[in-house]
Design a protein around this motif. Structure first.
Motif, PDB file in Angstrom:
ATOM      1  N   GLU A  53      37.740  46.663  37.385  1.00 23.56           N
ATOM      2  CA  GLU A  53      37.305  46.258  38.962  1.00 23.56           C
ATOM      3  C   GLU A  53      36.518  45.481  39.148  1.00 23.56           C
ATOM      4  O   GLU A  53      35.409  44.936  38.289  1.00 23.56           O
ATOM      5  CB  GLU A  53      36.401  47.958  39.318  1.00 23.56           C
ATOM      6  CG  GLU A  53      37.581  48.562  39.931  1.00 23.56           C
ATOM      7  CD  GLU A  53      37.910  48.086  41.609  1.00 23.56           C
ATOM      8  OE1 GLU A  53      37.459  47.186  41.871  1.00 23.56           O
ATOM      9  OE2 GLU A  53      38.727  49.031  42.246  1.00 23.56           O
ATOM     10  N   ASP A  54      35.998  45.097  40.431  1.00 21.59           N
ATOM     11  CA  ASP A  54      35.117  43.968  40.844  1.00 21.59           C
ATOM     12  C   ASP A  54      33.562  44.532  40.365  1.00 21.59           C
ATOM     13  O   ASP A  54      32.998  43.360  39.815  1.00 21.59           O
ATOM     14  CB  ASP A  54      34.754  44.197  42.334  1.00 21.59           C
ATOM     15  CG  ASP A  54      35.636  43.373  43.099  1.00 21.59           C
ATOM     16  OD1 ASP A  54      36.425  42.715  42.461  1.00 21.59           O
ATOM     17  OD2 ASP A  54      35.910  43.565  44.398  1.00 21.59           O
ATOM     18  N   ASP A  55      33.233  45.501  40.245  1.00 24.86           N
ATOM     19  CA  ASP A  55      31.893  46.214  39.818  1.00 24.86           C
ATOM     20  C   ASP A  55      31.885  46.186  38.208  1.00 24.86           C
ATOM     21  O   ASP A  55      30.713  46.828  37.745  1.00 24.86           O
ATOM     22  CB  ASP A  55      31.545  47.333  40.557  1.00 24.86           C
ATOM     23  CG  ASP A  55      32.533  48.296  40.139  1.00 24.86           C
ATOM     24  OD1 ASP A  55      33.159  48.298  39.506  1.00 24.86           O
ATOM     25  OD2 ASP A  55      32.270  49.502  40.785  1.00 24.86           O
ATOM     26  N   GLU A  90      44.808  43.947  33.896  1.00 22.33           N
ATOM     27  CA  GLU A  90      44.708  43.730  35.479  1.00 22.33           C
ATOM     28  C   GLU A  90      43.298  43.380  35.818  1.00 22.33           C
ATOM     29  O   GLU A  90      42.565  44.533  35.577  1.00 22.33           O
ATOM     30  CB  GLU A  90      45.596  44.681  36.259  1.00 22.33           C
ATOM     31  CG  GLU A  90      47.155  44.663  35.902  1.00 22.33           C
ATOM     32  CD  GLU A  90      47.853  43.737  36.856  1.00 22.33           C
ATOM     33  OE1 GLU A  90      47.023  42.838  37.694  1.00 22.33           O
ATOM     34  OE2 GLU A  90      48.912  43.825  36.552  1.00 22.33           O
ATOM     35  N   ILE A  91      43.145  42.615  36.321  1.00 19.45           N
ATOM     36  CA  ILE A  91      41.790  42.117  37.036  1.00 19.45           C
ATOM     37  C   ILE A  91      41.676  42.153  38.568  1.00 19.45           C
ATOM     38  O   ILE A  91      42.433  41.423  38.965  1.00 19.45           O
ATOM     39  CB  ILE A  91      41.104  40.715  36.399  1.00 19.45           C
ATOM     40  CG1 ILE A  91      41.442  40.737  35.023  1.00 19.45           C
ATOM     41  CG2 ILE A  91      39.815  40.437  37.027  1.00 19.45           C
ATOM     42  CD1 ILE A  91      41.225  39.080  34.451  1.00 19.45           C
ATOM     43  N   VAL A  92      40.960  43.068  38.891  1.00 18.37           N
ATOM     44  CA  VAL A  92      41.020  43.377  40.570  1.00 18.37           C
ATOM     45  C   VAL A  92      40.544  41.867  41.239  1.00 18.37           C
ATOM     46  O   VAL A  92      39.571  41.428  41.156  1.00 18.37           O
ATOM     47  CB  VAL A  92      40.179  44.630  40.991  1.00 18.37           C
ATOM     48  CG1 VAL A  92      40.197  44.718  42.401  1.00 18.37           C
ATOM     49  CG2 VAL A  92      40.731  45.649  40.472  1.00 18.37           C
ATOM     50  N   PHE A 103      35.901  35.479  40.756  1.00 16.76           N
ATOM     51  CA  PHE A 103      35.751  36.458  40.201  1.00 16.76           C
ATOM     52  C   PHE A 103      34.364  36.938  39.961  1.00 16.76           C
ATOM     53  O   PHE A 103      33.663  36.199  39.289  1.00 16.76           O
ATOM     54  CB  PHE A 103      36.447  36.541  38.410  1.00 16.76           C
ATOM     55  CG  PHE A 103      38.040  36.409  38.895  1.00 16.76           C
ATOM     56  CD1 PHE A 103      38.973  37.611  38.972  1.00 16.76           C
ATOM     57  CD2 PHE A 103      38.595  35.047  38.912  1.00 16.76           C
ATOM     58  CE1 PHE A 103      40.175  37.206  38.970  1.00 16.76           C
ATOM     59  CE2 PHE A 103      40.007  35.053  39.180  1.00 16.76           C
ATOM     60  CZ  PHE A 103      40.969  36.073  39.202  1.00 16.76           C
ATOM     61  N   PRO A 104      33.573  38.037  40.185  1.00 21.46           N
ATOM     62  CA  PRO A 104      32.307  38.087  40.205  1.00 21.46           C
ATOM     63  C   PRO A 104      31.768  38.294  38.771  1.00 21.46           C
ATOM     64  O   PRO A 104      32.545  38.798  37.892  1.00 21.46           O
ATOM     65  CB  PRO A 104      31.997  39.703  40.780  1.00 21.46           C
ATOM     66  CG  PRO A 104      33.279  40.189  41.564  1.00 21.46           C
ATOM     67  CD  PRO A 104      34.323  39.274  40.931  1.00 21.46           C
ATOM     68  N   ASP A 105      30.519  37.954  38.384  1.00 18.98           N
ATOM     69  CA  ASP A 105      29.999  38.004  37.011  1.00 18.98           C
ATOM     70  C   ASP A 105      30.238  39.368  36.645  1.00 18.98           C
ATOM     71  O   ASP A 105      30.377  39.871  35.241  1.00 18.98           O
ATOM     72  CB  ASP A 105      28.552  37.582  37.021  1.00 18.98           C
ATOM     73  CG  ASP A 105      28.415  36.360  37.000  1.00 18.98           C
ATOM     74  OD1 ASP A 105      29.500  35.543  36.681  1.00 18.98           O
ATOM     75  OD2 ASP A 105      27.370  35.457  37.379  1.00 18.98           O
ATOM     76  N   ASN A 109      31.921  39.783  33.052  1.00 20.69           N
ATOM     77  CA  ASN A 109      31.037  40.170  31.758  1.00 20.69           C
ATOM     78  C   ASN A 109      31.652  41.516  31.089  1.00 20.69           C
ATOM     79  O   ASN A 109      31.939  41.407  29.992  1.00 20.69           O
ATOM     80  CB  ASN A 109      29.678  40.419  32.247  1.00 20.69           C
ATOM     81  CG  ASN A 109      28.828  39.360  32.678  1.00 20.69           C
ATOM     82  OD1 ASN A 109      29.132  38.355  32.131  1.00 20.69           O
ATOM     83  ND2 ASN A 109      27.886  39.566  33.404  1.00 20.69           N
ATOM     84  N   ALA A 110      32.237  42.384  31.948  1.00 18.01           N
ATOM     85  CA  ALA A 110      32.856  43.650  31.354  1.00 18.01           C
ATOM     86  C   ALA A 110      34.117  43.102  30.872  1.00 18.01           C
ATOM     87  O   ALA A 110      34.714  43.603  29.789  1.00 18.01           O
ATOM     88  CB  ALA A 110      33.019  44.510  32.456  1.00 18.01           C
ATOM     89  N   LEU A 111      35.167  42.313  31.417  1.00 17.36           N
ATOM     90  CA  LEU A 111      36.337  41.919  30.821  1.00 17.36           C
ATOM     91  C   LEU A 111      36.121  41.315  29.387  1.00 17.36           C
ATOM     92  O   LEU A 111      36.864  41.269  28.615  1.00 17.36           O
ATOM     93  CB  LEU A 111      36.722  40.821  31.786  1.00 17.36           C
ATOM     94  CG  LEU A 111      37.981  40.041  31.152  1.00 17.36           C
ATOM     95  CD1 LEU A 111      39.404  41.343  31.289  1.00 17.36           C
ATOM     96  CD2 LEU A 111      38.323  38.964  32.091  1.00 17.36           C
TER      97      LEU A 111
END
Ligand SMILES: [Zn+2]
Length: 232
Positions: A53-55, A90-92, A103-105, A109-111
């Motif tokens: 997710e984004d977050d 899958e990246i939101v 794509f937000p940091d 970072n989580a990815l």
């Protein structure tokens, strides 16, 4: 260790080969929740192992040992049907259809942690961490030209894109040599159908030339990226 939110999808079956590849996607839907609902709907017959997710929250949909249905008709480095050997993430992101955006940091970072864990667990080589568009050129665009591949490369997880500041001194290979290099990197193409593979290459490895075909700079970028693939 990455923490997961379990959201099991019924859309998987048995693998017929060992895992040695990682395929990154964007969801291409208006929200992450809508994408997860579709990836868990038995009628859709699509899925992925993870959704980021984004977050930065990570949803786990399919166990890695099972074959998820994310890549469809696909090819990489001589192999067809990459679902058999790959893990799909899958990246939101709304994607090109709904408002493609950086794509937000928090998400990246989580990815990065997730990719690092998966590559260690299965000993996946960096030449085998690629995008959906790479394995299905002409049919798919994801994760697209805004995806920060350099950040994966900085951690040794994938092959780095070409550096636009450094390619000017590279040789300019002829058309046939370019096709050979695209094939050797891993793209499927026959001699008359290089346009889609060239576009996929630009999205991933040389976005400044996106859509310009095999122009001089793309050829010089191809030399650089091909060298990284043949000597990773
Ligand atoms: Zn995809």
């Amino acid at each position: 260790m990455t923490e997961f939110i379990d959201q099991p999808s019924p859309n998987h079956d048995e693998r017929r080969s060992a895992i040695d590849m990682l395929v990154l996607h964007y969801t291409g839907m208006q929200t992450g929740a809508a994408a997860i609902a579709r990836l868990c709907d038995p009628a859709s017959k699509v899925s992925a192992h993870y959704v980021v997710e984004d977050d930065g929250r990570i949803f786990r949909l399919v166990p890695e040992q099972r074959r998820a249905w994310h890549a469809g008709v696909s090819h990489w480095q001589g192999q067809n049907g990459v679902n058999d050997v790959s893990i799909g993430i899958e990246i939101v992101n709304p994607g090109h259809e709904w408002g493609y955006r950086p794509f937000p940091d928090l998400q990246i970072n989580a990815l990065l942690l997730l990719v690092q864990e998966i590559c260690r667990r299965w000993n996946i080589q960096k030449t085998r961490v690629i995008g959906h568009a790479d394995v299905a050129p002409g049919r798919k665009d994801d994760p697209g030209e805004l995806f920060p591949w350099q950040r994966l490369a900085d951690k040794g997880l994938s092959i780095a894109p070409a550096d636009p500041r450094k390619i000017a001194s590279n040789p300019v290979p002829d058309h046939q040599a370019c096709l050979r290099m695209l094939r050797e990197i891993g793209y499927a193409l026959d001699s008359n159908q290089h346009t889609a593979a060239t576009l996929a290459f630009q999205r991933h490895f040389f976005p400044p030339a996106l859509g310009r075909g095999l122009d001089r700079a793309t050829r010089q970028a191809l030399v650089e990226v091909h060298a990284r693939f043949t000597n990773p």
